[in-house]
Scaffold this motif. Structure first.
Motif, PDB file in Angstrom:
ATOM      1  N   ASP A 276       0.833  -1.212   0.000  1.00 48.09           N
ATOM      2  CA  ASP A 276       0.000   0.000   0.000  1.00 48.09           C
ATOM      3  C   ASP A 276       0.863   1.255   0.000  1.00 48.09           C
ATOM      4  O   ASP A 276       0.626   2.204   0.758  1.00 48.09           O
ATOM      5  CB  ASP A 276      -0.945  -0.005   1.212  1.00 48.09           C
ATOM      6  N   LYS A 277       1.930   1.223  -0.816  1.00 50.24           N
ATOM      7  CA  LYS A 277       2.831   2.355  -1.043  1.00 50.24           C
ATOM      8  C   LYS A 277       3.655   2.741   0.185  1.00 50.24           C
ATOM      9  O   LYS A 277       4.273   3.807   0.211  1.00 50.24           O
ATOM     10  CB  LYS A 277       2.042   3.574  -1.530  1.00 50.24           C
ATOM     11  N   ALA A 278       3.695   1.869   1.184  1.00 50.67           N
ATOM     12  CA  ALA A 278       4.501   2.137   2.380  1.00 50.67           C
ATOM     13  C   ALA A 278       5.423   0.954   2.645  1.00 50.67           C
ATOM     14  O   ALA A 278       5.067  -0.205   2.390  1.00 50.67           O
ATOM     15  CB  ALA A 278       3.599   2.378   3.591  1.00 50.67           C
ATOM     16  N   VAL A 279       6.636   1.219   3.146  1.00 55.73           N
ATOM     17  CA  VAL A 279       7.590   0.158   3.474  1.00 55.73           C
ATOM     18  C   VAL A 279       7.137  -0.535   4.758  1.00 55.73           C
ATOM     19  O   VAL A 279       7.051   0.088   5.814  1.00 55.73           O
ATOM     20  CB  VAL A 279       9.013   0.724   3.645  1.00 55.73           C
ATOM     21  N   SER A 280       6.827  -1.829   4.641  1.00 60.95           N
ATOM     22  CA  SER A 280       6.363  -2.583   5.813  1.00 60.95           C
ATOM     23  C   SER A 280       7.483  -3.366   6.484  1.00 60.95           C
ATOM     24  O   SER A 280       7.359  -3.752   7.645  1.00 60.95           O
ATOM     25  CB  SER A 280       5.236  -3.534   5.416  1.00 60.95           C
TER      26      SER A 280
END
Length: 313
Positions: A16-20
């Motif tokens: 979702d466009k974020a680094v997890s």
């Protein structure tokens, strides 16, 4: 639905466009993609340079392909492996096939002996292991291995505490709960060995016990036989410790399958098993697989001596 990208010498998992999550590549022995995902070409190229295999398998565990190192040295090793294999006589190939079968059978003995001492299944396995070296053809050898495997699966029920997971019949195509777990464990084991063999530069299709004429990685299947008892023990522990229960499955047209959350739980435990050392063993299971592949690499390239994994509790 994640994107795997390169961040310096690290791998970023982006959702979702974020680094997890971020993992240093030097700490990664391999990447296995089991769900829908995208990997950047930059990351794939760096993995090749850093000798990190990227394996793609379906979410059922079915193997698709492996991105592996590509160099002259890599193909030289593969050529040496093929030449060494071709130079063997039928008797020599049979002798190597016997070692795989004996290793498989002996690997189950400490597993059953823990619960049953020198019970009937242990004595039957010991007798089968003795018969291995007396056979004169690979067909006879496969017969002994197949008969012993059927006895092993029948005897597993005495180790499984939950009746819902007792084995009625070994089934691959339309599995019940226990067969679904066994299939999944074997698929993951196969994928790990397959990636390791390929990264070492060996030809995965040059089997001894399994026919090299068949269109599958017969050599990988040979090595897998040495480690099946470790996976069966792992499956039994998952059930007996109630890490996986009857409610973790869904019924499909192709048999019982683990639900999504249970798949993640299974894989987490499988990876932990790969990092585990058996009692009295200085190597993890992952290291033992790698060492077995390296033994064959030295045999192929340096005329080294063949030795075979033995699991002893």
């Amino acid at each position: 639905n994640v994107f795997l990208s390169l961040n310096g010498d690290a791998l970023d998992v982006i959702k979702d466009k974020a680094v997890s999550a971020t993992f240093p590549l030097r700490m990664i022995s391999g990447i296995v993609l089991m769900e829908r995902a995208v990997i950047s070409t930059a990351l794939a190229a760096r993995c090749v340079v850093m000798n990190v295999p990227v394996t793609i398998i379906l979410n059922t565990g079915y193997y698709v392909t492996t991105i592996k190192p590509d160099s002259k040295a890599f193909y030289d090793i593969s050529a040496s492996h093929s030449a060494r294999y071709i130079s063997l006589t039928d008797t020599e190939r049979l002798s190597i096939a016997k070692e795989f079968v004996e290793g498989k059978l002996l690997g189950y003995i400490p597993f059953f002996a823990q619960r049953d001492g020198r019970g009937p299944i242990v004595m039957e396995l010991e007798a089968s292991a003795r018969r291995v070296h007396a056979v004169g053809t690979v067909e006879e050898l496969r017969g002994i291995e197949g008969a012993a495997a059927r006895k092993v699966y029948g005897a597993l029920n005495m180790l499984i505490d939950n009746d819902a997971f007792h084995i009625k019949k070994r089934e691959r195509k339309s599995p019940d709960r226990i067969n679904s777990l066994i299939n999944f464990g074997y698929y993951l084991l196969f994928s790990r060995i397959n990636a390791t063999v390929r990264v070492c530069g060996l030809n995965p299709y040059l089997g001894f016990l399994h026919s090299p004429q068949d269109n599958y990685e017969s050599f990988v299947c040979d090595i897998q036989e040495l480690f099946r008892s470790r996976i069966d023990r792992f499956i039994v522990r998952l059930v007996n410790l109630k890490i996986i229960g009857s409610e973790d499955f869904k019924e499909t047209d192709s048999g019982m399958r683990l639900k999504h959350e249970a798949v993640k739980r299974f894989i987490d435990k499988f990876e932990a098993e790969m990092e585990k050392k058996a009692e009295g063993d200085s190597l993890t299971l992952k290291d033992s697989i790698y060492l077995q592949a390296m033994v064959f690499k030295k045999w192929a390239v340096e005329n080294g001596r063949l030795t075979f994994y033995r699991w002893r509790l």
